[in-house]
Write a protein that holds these residues in place. Structure first.
Motif, mmCIF file in Angstrom:
data_model
loop_
_atom_site.group_PDB
_atom_site.id
_atom_site.type_symbol
_atom_site.label_atom_id
_atom_site.label_comp_id
_atom_site.label_asym_id
_atom_site.label_seq_id
_atom_site.Cartn_x
_atom_site.Cartn_y
_atom_site.Cartn_z
ATOM 1 N N ARG A 4 0.825 -1.205 0.000
ATOM 2 C CA ARG A 4 0.000 0.000 0.000
ATOM 3 C C ARG A 4 0.860 1.257 0.000
ATOM 4 N NH1 ARG A 4 -5.270 -1.144 1.445
ATOM 5 N NH2 ARG A 4 -5.677 0.915 0.576
ATOM 6 N N SER A 5 0.327 2.296 -0.637
ATOM 7 C CA SER A 5 1.011 3.586 -0.669
ATOM 8 C C SER A 5 0.029 4.677 -0.265
ATOM 9 C CB SER A 5 1.583 3.875 -2.061
ATOM 10 O OG SER A 5 0.539 3.985 -3.018
ATOM 11 N N VAL A 6 0.541 5.857 -0.013
ATOM 12 C CA VAL A 6 -0.281 6.985 0.393
ATOM 13 C C VAL A 6 0.274 8.243 -0.249
ATOM 14 C CG1 VAL A 6 1.100 7.391 2.487
ATOM 15 C CG2 VAL A 6 -1.249 8.221 2.375
ATOM 16 N N VAL A 7 -0.634 9.178 -0.590
ATOM 17 C CA VAL A 7 -0.229 10.481 -1.117
ATOM 18 C C VAL A 7 -0.432 11.515 -0.023
ATOM 19 C CG1 VAL A 7 -0.676 12.282 -2.839
ATOM 20 C CG2 VAL A 7 -0.810 9.857 -3.489
ATOM 21 N N ILE A 8 0.629 12.234 0.317
ATOM 22 C CA ILE A 8 0.586 13.264 1.353
ATOM 23 C C ILE A 8 0.673 14.615 0.661
ATOM 24 C CG2 ILE A 8 1.644 14.118 3.472
ATOM 25 C CD1 ILE A 8 3.035 11.358 3.680
ATOM 26 N N HIS A 9 -0.315 15.460 0.897
ATOM 27 C CA HIS A 9 -0.381 16.757 0.243
ATOM 28 C C HIS A 9 0.319 17.820 1.082
ATOM 29 C CE1 HIS A 9 -3.224 15.303 -2.821
ATOM 30 N NE2 HIS A 9 -3.756 14.594 -1.839
ATOM 31 N N GLY A 10 1.087 18.677 0.393
ATOM 32 C CA GLY A 10 1.837 19.738 1.070
ATOM 33 C C GLY A 10 0.956 20.911 1.419
ATOM 34 N N PRO A 11 1.557 22.032 1.876
ATOM 35 C CA PRO A 11 3.013 22.248 1.937
ATOM 36 C C PRO A 11 3.656 21.528 3.116
ATOM 37 C CG PRO A 11 1.843 24.145 2.821
ATOM 38 C CD PRO A 11 0.781 23.218 2.294
ATOM 39 N N PHE A 12 5.002 21.330 3.011
ATOM 40 C CA PHE A 12 5.761 20.644 4.041
ATOM 41 C C PHE A 12 6.829 21.581 4.584
ATOM 42 C CE2 PHE A 12 4.512 17.617 0.723
ATOM 43 C CZ PHE A 12 3.704 16.754 1.445
ATOM 44 N N GLN A 13 6.889 21.694 5.899
ATOM 45 C CA GLN A 13 7.874 22.567 6.518
ATOM 46 C C GLN A 13 9.295 22.091 6.234
ATOM 47 O OE1 GLN A 13 7.093 23.082 10.669
ATOM 48 N NE2 GLN A 13 5.010 23.837 10.368
ATOM 49 N N HIS A 14 9.491 20.772 6.184
ATOM 50 C CA HIS A 14 10.833 20.232 6.003
ATOM 51 C C HIS A 14 11.233 20.130 4.546
ATOM 52 C CE1 HIS A 14 8.094 16.868 5.597
ATOM 53 N NE2 HIS A 14 9.065 16.072 5.183
ATOM 54 N N ARG A 15 10.286 20.371 3.606
ATOM 55 C CA ARG A 15 10.600 20.303 2.183
ATOM 56 C C ARG A 15 9.869 21.414 1.431
ATOM 57 N NH1 ARG A 15 10.782 13.889 0.485
ATOM 58 N NH2 ARG A 15 12.456 13.291 1.924
ATOM 59 N N PRO A 16 10.334 22.644 1.546
ATOM 60 C CA PRO A 16 9.686 23.757 0.835
ATOM 61 C C PRO A 16 9.696 23.531 -0.676
ATOM 62 C CG PRO A 16 11.283 24.550 2.449
ATOM 63 C CD PRO A 16 11.495 23.069 2.339
ATOM 64 N N GLY A 17 8.594 23.886 -1.312
ATOM 65 C CA GLY A 17 8.506 23.750 -2.763
ATOM 66 C C GLY A 17 7.962 22.423 -3.239
ATOM 67 N N VAL A 18 7.815 21.434 -2.338
ATOM 68 C CA VAL A 18 7.252 20.136 -2.709
ATOM 69 C C VAL A 18 5.747 20.186 -2.524
ATOM 70 C CG1 VAL A 18 7.197 17.671 -2.183
ATOM 71 C CG2 VAL A 18 9.364 18.924 -2.083
ATOM 72 N N ALA A 19 4.991 19.885 -3.580
ATOM 73 C CA ALA A 19 3.535 19.983 -3.531
ATOM 74 C C ALA A 19 2.900 18.757 -2.886
ATOM 75 C CB ALA A 19 2.969 20.182 -4.936
ATOM 76 N N GLU A 20 3.426 17.562 -3.188
ATOM 77 C CA GLU A 20 2.882 16.347 -2.598
ATOM 78 C C GLU A 20 3.921 15.241 -2.639
ATOM 79 O OE1 GLU A 20 -0.587 15.648 -5.041
ATOM 80 O OE2 GLU A 20 0.494 14.174 -6.253
ATOM 81 N N ILE A 21 3.755 14.263 -1.786
ATOM 82 C CA ILE A 21 4.672 13.133 -1.691
ATOM 83 C C ILE A 21 3.862 11.854 -1.807
ATOM 84 C CG2 ILE A 21 6.294 11.880 -0.217
ATOM 85 C CD1 ILE A 21 6.921 14.537 1.167
#
Length: 206
Positions: A4-21
């Protein structure tokens, strides 16, 4: 769980500029010979969120979902509990489909309403401690978003009928502001931002 996988939506404090993971939950599994046991190693991108579970987990009484036969009713109820302090949330239809893990099922909006949305709302209203209503938003002739309005069943709220919405804005308390303030924000800055979020019908990020 490994598959299983999951999509995490930003923004992220530890990765500025990343929209989703998009990440797996589990990076590896260790099987212990002769012990009938195994160990899971969570993926690195999941760990920062797992460390926040004690403070940010969603809790509710199992009795409220025990009589629900629709998986989508349970998932929608969990979302409503997370947004409970705001009483209203507008979400893109594609986001909701992704959360319900529908993939290619019920792509037609009529099928989505018949097999997913209507049973979910009906069962939440019938079996849980919440009432919920919804309305759709069109872009041209295509429905692209839904607004959910909801609250605890008590007094006038328990007498609401489908399709009738209140114009009252959900109350924003000091506890709400302190809970959702961002690092470096003053109290006034956080309150102003959260009032804008509330008035737009959105909930703050967890």
């Amino acid at each position: 769980m490994y598959e299983r996988s999951v999509v995490i939506h930003g923004p992220f404090q530890h990765r500025p500029g990343v929209a989703e993971i998009e990440t797996r939950w589990v990076a590896s599994i260790h099987y212990h010979d002769g012990q009938g046991a195994l160990s899971l190693v969570f993926a690195p991108d999941i760990l920062p969120f797992l460390s926040q579970l004690r403070e940010r987990f969603t809790s509710y009484r199992l009795a409220y979902v025990a009589r629900m036969t629709s998986t989508y009713a349970i998932r929608l109820y969990e979302l409503l509990v997370q947004w409970r302090d705001f009483g209203e949330r507008t979400v893109e239809l594609d986001w909701l489909r992704e959360h319900f893990e529908l993939t290619d099922r019920h792509r037609n909006i009529r099928e989505f309403k018949r097999w997913v949305l209507t049973p979910a709302v009906t069962q939440i209203n019938a079996h849980s401690d919440l009432w919920v209503e919804w309305e759709q938003h069109k872009r041209g002739r295509v429905i692209h978003a839904l607004t959910f309005r909801f609250g605890t069943k008590s007094g006038a709220a328990s007498n609401k009928t489908s399709g009738q919405f209140s114009n009252a804005k959900p109350k924003l308390t000091r506890a709400d502001v302190e809970r959702h303030a961002r690092p470096g924000e003053t109290w006034d800055q956080a309150e102003t931002r959260l009032r804008r979020v509330r008035d737009a019908g959105m909930a703050p990020p967890p």
